[in-house]
Design a protein around this motif. Sequence first.
Motif, short mmCIF file in Angstrom:
data_model
loop_
_atom_site.label_atom_id
_atom_site.label_comp_id
_atom_site.label_asym_id
_atom_site.label_seq_id
_atom_site.Cartn_x
_atom_site.Cartn_y
_atom_site.Cartn_z
N TYR A 29 0.83 -1.20 0.00
CA TYR A 29 0.00 0.00 0.00
C TYR A 29 0.87 1.26 0.00
O TYR A 29 1.77 1.41 0.83
CB TYR A 29 -0.91 0.03 1.24
N THR A 30 0.59 2.16 -0.92
CA THR A 30 1.39 3.39 -1.02
C THR A 30 1.14 4.36 0.11
O THR A 30 1.90 5.31 0.29
CB THR A 30 1.11 4.10 -2.36
N MET A 31 0.10 4.15 0.90
CA MET A 31 -0.17 5.07 2.01
C MET A 31 0.82 4.87 3.16
O MET A 31 0.88 5.69 4.07
CB MET A 31 -1.60 4.89 2.53
N TYR A 32 1.58 3.79 3.11
CA TYR A 32 2.61 3.58 4.12
C TYR A 32 3.97 4.00 3.56
O TYR A 32 4.41 3.48 2.53
CB TYR A 32 2.65 2.11 4.55
N ARG A 33 4.63 4.94 4.22
CA ARG A 33 5.91 5.45 3.76
C ARG A 33 7.03 4.52 4.23
O ARG A 33 7.03 4.08 5.38
CB ARG A 33 6.16 6.85 4.31
N ARG A 34 7.99 4.26 3.37
CA ARG A 34 9.09 3.38 3.71
C ARG A 34 10.38 4.13 4.01
O ARG A 34 11.40 3.51 4.31
CB ARG A 34 9.33 2.39 2.55
N LYS A 35 10.35 5.43 3.92
CA LYS A 35 11.54 6.22 4.24
C LYS A 35 11.09 7.55 4.85
O LYS A 35 9.91 7.93 4.71
CB LYS A 35 12.38 6.46 2.98
N PRO A 36 11.98 8.25 5.56
CA PRO A 36 11.60 9.52 6.18
C PRO A 36 10.98 10.47 5.16
O PRO A 36 11.41 10.54 4.01
CB PRO A 36 12.93 10.06 6.72
N SER A 37 9.94 11.18 5.59
CA SER A 37 9.25 12.09 4.67
C SER A 37 8.86 13.35 5.43
O SER A 37 9.10 13.48 6.63
CB SER A 37 8.03 11.41 4.06
N GLY A 38 8.25 14.28 4.71
CA GLY A 38 7.97 15.59 5.25
C GLY A 38 6.74 15.65 6.14
O GLY A 38 5.95 14.70 6.23
N ASP A 39 6.58 16.78 6.80
CA ASP A 39 5.40 17.01 7.62
C ASP A 39 4.13 17.04 6.77
O ASP A 39 3.05 16.74 7.26
CB ASP A 39 5.52 18.35 8.36
N TYR A 40 4.29 17.42 5.50
CA TYR A 40 3.13 17.54 4.60
C TYR A 40 3.40 16.76 3.32
O TYR A 40 4.35 17.02 2.60
CB TYR A 40 2.85 19.02 4.28
N GLN A 41 2.54 15.78 3.09
CA GLN A 41 2.61 14.99 1.87
C GLN A 41 1.75 15.69 0.82
O GLN A 41 0.53 15.72 0.93
CB GLN A 41 2.07 13.58 2.12
N VAL A 42 2.39 16.28 -0.16
CA VAL A 42 1.68 17.00 -1.22
C VAL A 42 1.56 16.07 -2.41
O VAL A 42 2.54 15.78 -3.10
CB VAL A 42 2.42 18.30 -1.59
N GLY A 43 0.34 15.59 -2.64
CA GLY A 43 0.10 14.65 -3.72
C GLY A 43 -0.68 15.29 -4.85
O GLY A 43 -1.77 15.82 -4.65
#
Length: 291
Positions: A88-102
């Motif tokens: 599932y792409t909703m689970y991040r596998r690496k550190p990411s930002g405070d805001y996910q801009v899709g």
Amino acid sequence: MTTSSSEQGVSLGMPELPAPDYPDDVRTRLERDAREIIARYPDSRSALLPLLHLVQSEEGHVTRTGMRFCADVLGLTTAEVTAVATFYTMYRRKPSGDYQVGVCTNTLCAVMGGDAIFEALQEHLGVGNGETTDDGKVTLEHIECNAACDYAPVVMVNWEFFDNQTPASIKRLVDDLRAGRPVTPTRGAPLCTFKETARILAGFPDEREGATESGGSAGPASLVGLRLAKGEAAPARVVHPRDGGPQDAGPRDAVHQPSPTEHLSSHDAPEDTSASDPSHPAGPVGEEGEG
């Protein structure tokens, strides 16, 4: 001629060591939350999806430690947990930002300007797909359909809607996010960080004052068909895509049509989408034979 394993990029080193555990205080807190989640399901393994959101809310992405925790409390193998977390792409596998801009780049949003928006953001932020700005604020990604085609092109920030976007409006939006200025979604709950969003998706209440009450629902354009099906309104007015002139298919007051200024978010840009701006990079194209 054969190619060695090292030339093929295949590692023949020692197996990866088991993931470290959470600190005792963190694990105690997560175990308490996990018990609450698991109690909702007749089969404990059904709790895996919300548990992955729970561990994601701890570190901002699903780490090996988080997957080990899920496996431990559910009696699963780490391989079983990893198979779900990577699906599932909703689970991040690496550190990411405070805001996910899709940015939606599925068919309708793409032709209405989504591709142009995504390209503009990559240049403006200096990042590629799935990458995060140096300040750790924004992670940019292109996403598939989010069932908001009525308001294309659509951008989502931590899964909250920002409708009718343009390259100019979305650049203003990400600048506000990075500067810490207030940002209001078009509809839905007030914006919060990705970690806070993950905890809500794990099934815990949004405890911010007024957040639940301001959740909202589908916009007027999305509900027109339902209202017609229920016999609550006469046919809507139709706007021809080329001459822009309204054509009445029923009484003028039959169905509420939002005016160009009737948008709840200051970051919406209904005027300059491809449908109303012929010079827009993704503007409408004439049919074959048209001049």
